[in-house]
Design a protein around this motif. Structure first.
Motif, PDB file in Angstrom:
ATOM      1  N   ARG A 136      25.608   6.151  37.409  1.00 54.56           N
ATOM      2  CA  ARG A 136      24.416   7.188  37.113  1.00 54.56           C
ATOM      3  C   ARG A 136      23.198   6.851  36.654  1.00 54.56           C
ATOM      4  NH1 ARG A 136      29.230   9.170  36.573  1.00 54.56           N
ATOM      5  NH2 ARG A 136      29.006   9.256  34.243  1.00 54.56           N
ATOM      6  N   THR A 137      23.090   5.935  35.721  1.00 54.85           N
ATOM      7  CA  THR A 137      21.808   5.483  35.018  1.00 54.85           C
ATOM      8  C   THR A 137      20.770   5.061  35.826  1.00 54.85           C
ATOM      9  OG1 THR A 137      23.047   3.501  34.242  1.00 54.85           O
ATOM     10  CG2 THR A 137      23.331   5.359  32.698  1.00 54.85           C
ATOM     11  N   PRO A 138      19.500   5.406  35.611  1.00 55.48           N
ATOM     12  CA  PRO A 138      18.425   4.470  36.505  1.00 55.48           C
ATOM     13  C   PRO A 138      18.368   3.126  36.095  1.00 55.48           C
ATOM     14  CG  PRO A 138      17.683   5.693  34.560  1.00 55.48           C
ATOM     15  CD  PRO A 138      18.984   6.237  34.636  1.00 55.48           C
ATOM     16  N   TYR A 139      19.082   2.696  35.181  1.00 54.45           N
ATOM     17  CA  TYR A 139      18.897   1.124  34.808  1.00 54.45           C
ATOM     18  C   TYR A 139      20.464   0.336  35.004  1.00 54.45           C
ATOM     19  CZ  TYR A 139      20.188   3.459  30.422  1.00 54.45           C
ATOM     20  OH  TYR A 139      20.817   4.338  29.489  1.00 54.45           O
ATOM     21  N   ARG A 140      20.379  -0.684  35.247  1.00 55.29           N
ATOM     22  CA  ARG A 140      21.465  -1.520  35.449  1.00 55.29           C
ATOM     23  C   ARG A 140      21.102  -2.921  34.835  1.00 55.29           C
ATOM     24  NH1 ARG A 140      26.260   0.421  35.477  1.00 55.29           N
ATOM     25  NH2 ARG A 140      27.054  -1.420  36.883  1.00 55.29           N
ATOM     26  N   TYR A 141      21.780  -3.428  33.687  1.00 54.43           N
ATOM     27  CA  TYR A 141      21.293  -4.565  33.168  1.00 54.43           C
ATOM     28  C   TYR A 141      22.595  -5.332  33.099  1.00 54.43           C
ATOM     29  CZ  TYR A 141      17.762  -1.889  30.953  1.00 54.43           C
ATOM     30  OH  TYR A 141      16.712  -0.932  30.689  1.00 54.43           O
ATOM     31  N   LYS A 142      22.556  -6.897  33.640  1.00 53.45           N
ATOM     32  CA  LYS A 142      23.772  -7.611  33.775  1.00 53.45           C
ATOM     33  C   LYS A 142      23.942  -8.195  32.346  1.00 53.45           C
ATOM     34  CE  LYS A 142      21.817  -9.255  38.340  1.00 53.45           C
ATOM     35  NZ  LYS A 142      21.380 -10.424  38.891  1.00 53.45           N
ATOM     36  N   ASN A 143      23.275  -8.120  31.478  1.00 50.65           N
ATOM     37  CA  ASN A 143      23.592  -8.791  30.213  1.00 50.65           C
ATOM     38  C   ASN A 143      22.507  -8.721  29.245  1.00 50.65           C
ATOM     39  OD1 ASN A 143      21.750 -11.100  30.571  1.00 50.65           O
ATOM     40  ND2 ASN A 143      23.452 -12.067  31.689  1.00 50.65           N
ATOM     41  N   THR A 144      22.665  -9.156  27.967  1.00 53.36           N
ATOM     42  CA  THR A 144      21.433  -8.971  26.893  1.00 53.36           C
ATOM     43  C   THR A 144      20.210  -9.535  27.319  1.00 53.36           C
ATOM     44  OG1 THR A 144      23.173  -8.971  25.227  1.00 53.36           O
ATOM     45  CG2 THR A 144      21.023  -9.369  24.599  1.00 53.36           C
ATOM     46  N   LEU A 145      20.396 -10.634  27.858  1.00 51.71           N
ATOM     47  CA  LEU A 145      18.925 -11.566  28.176  1.00 51.71           C
ATOM     48  C   LEU A 145      18.118 -10.724  29.565  1.00 51.71           C
ATOM     49  CD1 LEU A 145      17.666 -13.919  27.349  1.00 51.71           C
ATOM     50  CD2 LEU A 145      18.639 -15.376  28.935  1.00 51.71           C
ATOM     51  N   HIS A 146      19.049 -10.358  30.459  1.00 51.39           N
ATOM     52  CA  HIS A 146      18.577  -9.713  31.495  1.00 51.39           C
ATOM     53  C   HIS A 146      17.887  -8.453  31.182  1.00 51.39           C
ATOM     54  CE1 HIS A 146      18.906  -7.078  35.438  1.00 51.39           C
ATOM     55  NE2 HIS A 146      18.258  -7.879  35.764  1.00 51.39           N
ATOM     56  N   ALA A 147      18.444  -7.583  30.055  1.00 53.97           N
ATOM     57  CA  ALA A 147      18.108  -6.097  29.635  1.00 53.97           C
ATOM     58  C   ALA A 147      16.722  -6.767  28.890  1.00 53.97           C
ATOM     59  CB  ALA A 147      18.883  -5.601  28.796  1.00 53.97           C
ATOM     60  N   PHE A 148      16.614  -7.926  28.265  1.00 62.42           N
ATOM     61  CA  PHE A 148      15.285  -8.052  27.429  1.00 62.42           C
ATOM     62  C   PHE A 148      14.066  -8.258  28.695  1.00 62.42           C
ATOM     63  CE2 PHE A 148      12.416 -11.282  25.510  1.00 62.42           C
ATOM     64  CZ  PHE A 148      12.408 -10.620  24.324  1.00 62.42           C
ATOM     65  N   PHE A 149      14.485  -9.192  29.343  1.00 62.32           N
ATOM     66  CA  PHE A 149      13.361  -9.433  30.200  1.00 62.32           C
ATOM     67  C   PHE A 149      12.928  -8.212  31.292  1.00 62.32           C
ATOM     68  CE2 PHE A 149      14.772 -13.668  29.761  1.00 62.32           C
ATOM     69  CZ  PHE A 149      13.569 -14.422  29.181  1.00 62.32           C
ATOM     70  N   THR A 150      13.967  -7.509  31.553  1.00 67.14           N
ATOM     71  CA  THR A 150      13.768  -6.253  32.414  1.00 67.14           C
ATOM     72  C   THR A 150      12.924  -5.244  31.517  1.00 67.14           C
ATOM     73  OG1 THR A 150      15.749  -6.559  33.489  1.00 67.14           O
ATOM     74  CG2 THR A 150      14.693  -4.398  33.811  1.00 67.14           C
ATOM     75  N   ILE A 151      13.265  -4.974  30.325  1.00 68.28           N
ATOM     76  CA  ILE A 151      12.424  -4.013  29.372  1.00 68.28           C
ATOM     77  C   ILE A 151      11.017  -4.406  29.316  1.00 68.28           C
ATOM     78  CG2 ILE A 151      12.309  -3.106  27.339  1.00 68.28           C
ATOM     79  CD1 ILE A 151      15.269  -3.093  27.343  1.00 68.28           C
ATOM     80  N   ALA A 152      10.842  -5.894  29.070  1.00 67.16           N
ATOM     81  CA  ALA A 152       9.708  -6.419  28.733  1.00 67.16           C
ATOM     82  C   ALA A 152       8.709  -6.306  29.859  1.00 67.16           C
ATOM     83  CB  ALA A 152       9.793  -7.884  28.421  1.00 67.16           C
ATOM     84  N   LYS A 153       9.297  -6.663  31.089  1.00 66.10           N
ATOM     85  CA  LYS A 153       8.469  -6.551  32.465  1.00 66.10           C
ATOM     86  C   LYS A 153       8.334  -5.265  32.826  1.00 66.10           C
ATOM     87  CE  LYS A 153       8.900  -7.663  37.490  1.00 66.10           C
ATOM     88  NZ  LYS A 153       9.938  -8.397  38.428  1.00 66.10           N
ATOM     89  N   GLU A 154       9.121  -3.952  32.706  1.00 66.05           N
ATOM     90  CA  GLU A 154       8.935  -2.888  33.027  1.00 66.05           C
ATOM     91  C   GLU A 154       8.176  -1.727  32.257  1.00 66.05           C
ATOM     92  OE1 GLU A 154      12.662  -1.508  34.842  1.00 66.05           O
ATOM     93  OE2 GLU A 154      12.567  -2.951  36.426  1.00 66.05           O
ATOM     94  N   GLU A 155       8.692  -2.014  30.833  1.00 63.48           N
ATOM     95  CA  GLU A 155       8.065  -1.001  29.879  1.00 63.48           C
ATOM     96  C   GLU A 155       7.265  -1.836  28.829  1.00 63.48           C
ATOM     97  OE1 GLU A 155      11.555   1.505  28.473  1.00 63.48           O
ATOM     98  OE2 GLU A 155      12.495  -0.041  29.972  1.00 63.48           O
ATOM     99  N   GLY A 156       7.236  -2.939  28.828  1.00 67.53           N
ATOM    100  CA  GLY A 156       6.241  -3.719  27.792  1.00 67.53           C
ATOM    101  C   GLY A 156       6.669  -3.543  26.556  1.00 67.53           C
ATOM    102  N   PHE A 157       5.929  -4.098  25.505  1.00 68.61           N
ATOM    103  CA  PHE A 157       6.337  -4.414  24.245  1.00 68.61           C
ATOM    104  C   PHE A 157       6.765  -3.043  23.281  1.00 68.61           C
ATOM    105  CE2 PHE A 157       5.121  -4.144  19.750  1.00 68.61           C
ATOM    106  CZ  PHE A 157       5.973  -5.242  18.978  1.00 68.61           C
ATOM    107  N   ARG A 158       6.133  -1.923  23.822  1.00 73.67           N
ATOM    108  CA  ARG A 158       6.332  -0.290  23.465  1.00 73.67           C
ATOM    109  C   ARG A 158       7.853  -0.092  23.703  1.00 73.67           C
ATOM    110  NH1 ARG A 158       1.952   3.776  24.435  1.00 73.67           N
ATOM    111  NH2 ARG A 158       3.170   5.070  23.253  1.00 73.67           N
ATOM    112  N   GLY A 159       8.428  -0.576  24.914  1.00 75.03           N
ATOM    113  CA  GLY A 159       9.754  -0.541  25.228  1.00 75.03           C
ATOM    114  C   GLY A 159      10.587  -0.788  24.225  1.00 75.03           C
ATOM    115  N   PHE A 160      10.438  -1.836  23.464  1.00 71.74           N
ATOM    116  CA  PHE A 160      11.541  -2.362  22.514  1.00 71.74           C
ATOM    117  C   PHE A 160      11.456  -1.485  21.370  1.00 71.74           C
ATOM    118  CE2 PHE A 160      10.744  -6.349  24.985  1.00 71.74           C
ATOM    119  CZ  PHE A 160      12.027  -6.607  25.518  1.00 71.74           C
ATOM    120  N   TYR A 161      10.517  -0.813  21.180  1.00 70.72           N
ATOM    121  CA  TYR A 161      10.578  -0.016  20.083  1.00 70.72           C
ATOM    122  C   TYR A 161      10.540   1.610  20.089  1.00 70.72           C
ATOM    123  CZ  TYR A 161       9.833  -3.818  17.214  1.00 70.72           C
ATOM    124  OH  TYR A 161      10.108  -5.214  16.454  1.00 70.72           O
ATOM    125  N   LYS A 162      10.962   2.018  21.167  1.00 73.11           N
ATOM    126  CA  LYS A 162      11.383   3.359  21.614  1.00 73.11           C
ATOM    127  C   LYS A 162      12.436   3.648  20.339  1.00 73.11           C
ATOM    128  CE  LYS A 162      10.107   3.760  26.353  1.00 73.11           C
ATOM    129  NZ  LYS A 162      10.675   4.038  27.834  1.00 73.11           N
TER     130      LYS A 162
END
Length: 308
Positions: free
Chosen positions: A154-180
């Motif tokens: 049901r979540t709007p995000y689906r990450y395969k693993n830690t690395l995939h999550a890192f690159f996806t957040i960086a691409k879609e949300e930018g630097f600020r995404g990591f500091y929410k």
């Protein structure tokens, strides 16, 4: 150990005192994170849910949440987010314990000017400084951990693993995404400002001595009581942090800490700020006790090797 190895260790340990605390803290964090990961997943899911949407089934209680995750997702569901948790604990506890012991040692001379009856100020300032340092440096890993632990069909995000999550957040949300959620995390520094000074006081009250094996029970009791008190006092910041960290697409439901408090108060009442509390206590109290006991034991062992 051979004579050459012992001599090398003595020289190395004497010139790298802070590294000893880094090793002890990181090792302690890994042990506790592996043991308590399923409870961490359950707690995070409970924290993240607000009011039920039409057709949505909410998680209920620690046992109910664990049971549902097991039925729907299997063993992998209970260990979602373990990767970034371990990666997060390695630097978090290493940075925390190193900074905490450094600040205590560095500022100890100040006690001469403020008086020994103000020793609690040293513990509080050391705990808060160490907490701020570790929080700011490791926040990206905790955002990824929270996302992985809460994701399902049901979540709007689906990450395969830690690395995939890192690159996806960086691409879609930018630097600020990591500091929410950084704001609530920094507010949460008040947690360690309660826990560690209280722990130091309880160690004295329980006559803890690292050279006495029987001190393990006292360390466990002191760390458990101090963690419980700190958790009860500061828990709402964790719920707010989890909600903010899980926002990926605009418009955001919560626009910041104050807005989150306003919306949650209106929709869920005071109970909303304490969702997952019982799960959190079941998870963090024994986890903290295990972490601190492991830390104390590793430090003692390293000291023993240094004094050979």
């Amino acid at each position: 150990m051979g004579t050459a190895a012992v001599n090398w260790w003595k020289e190395f340990a004497q010139s790298h005192e802070n590294l000893k605390h880094s090793i002890a803290g990181a090792g302690a964090g890994i042990v506790s994170s592996i043991v308590t990961c399923p409870l961490d997943v359950a707690k995070t899911r409970l924290q993240n849910q607000s009011i039920a949407k039409p057709g949505e089934k909410l998680y209920k209680g620690t046992v109910g949440t664990l049971s549902r995750i097991w039925q729907e997702e299997g063993i992998r569901g209970l260990y979602r987010g373990l990767g970034p948790t371990i990666l997060g604990y390695l630097p978090t506890w290493a940075i925390y314990f190193t900074a905490y012991d450094y600040c205590k040692s560095h500022w100890a001379d100040e006690l001469e000017t403020v008086g020994h009856d103000k020793e609690w100020l040293l513990h509080i300032s050391s705990a808060m400084s160490a907490g701020a340092a570790s929080t700011m440096l490791t926040n990206p890993l905790w955002v990824i951990k929270t996302r992985l632990m809460t994701q399902n069909e049901r979540t709007p995000y689906r990450y395969k693993n830690t690395l995939h999550a890192f690159f996806t957040i960086a691409k879609e949300e930018g630097f600020r995404g990591f500091y929410k959620g950084l704001g609530p995390s920094l507010i949460g520094i008040s947690h360690v400002a309660v826990q560690f000074p209280l722990y130091e006081k309880l160690k004295v009250a329980f006559h803890v001595d690292r050279d006495v094996a029987s001190g393990s029970t006292s360390i466990l009791l002191a760390s458990a009581l101090s963690k419980m008190a700190a958790s009860l006092a500061t828990y709402p910041h964790e719920v707010i942090r989890t909600r903010l960290q899980n926002q990926t697409r605009k418009p955001y439901k919560y626009e910041g800490i104050l807005h989150a408090i306003e919306v949650m108060s209106r929709e869920e009442g005071i109970r909303g700020f304490y969702k997952g509390l019982s799960t959190n206590l079941v998870r963090t109290v024994p986890s903290s006790a295990m972490t601190i006991l492991t830390y104390e034991m590793v430090v003692k062992k390293l000291d023993d090797w240094k004094n050979l």
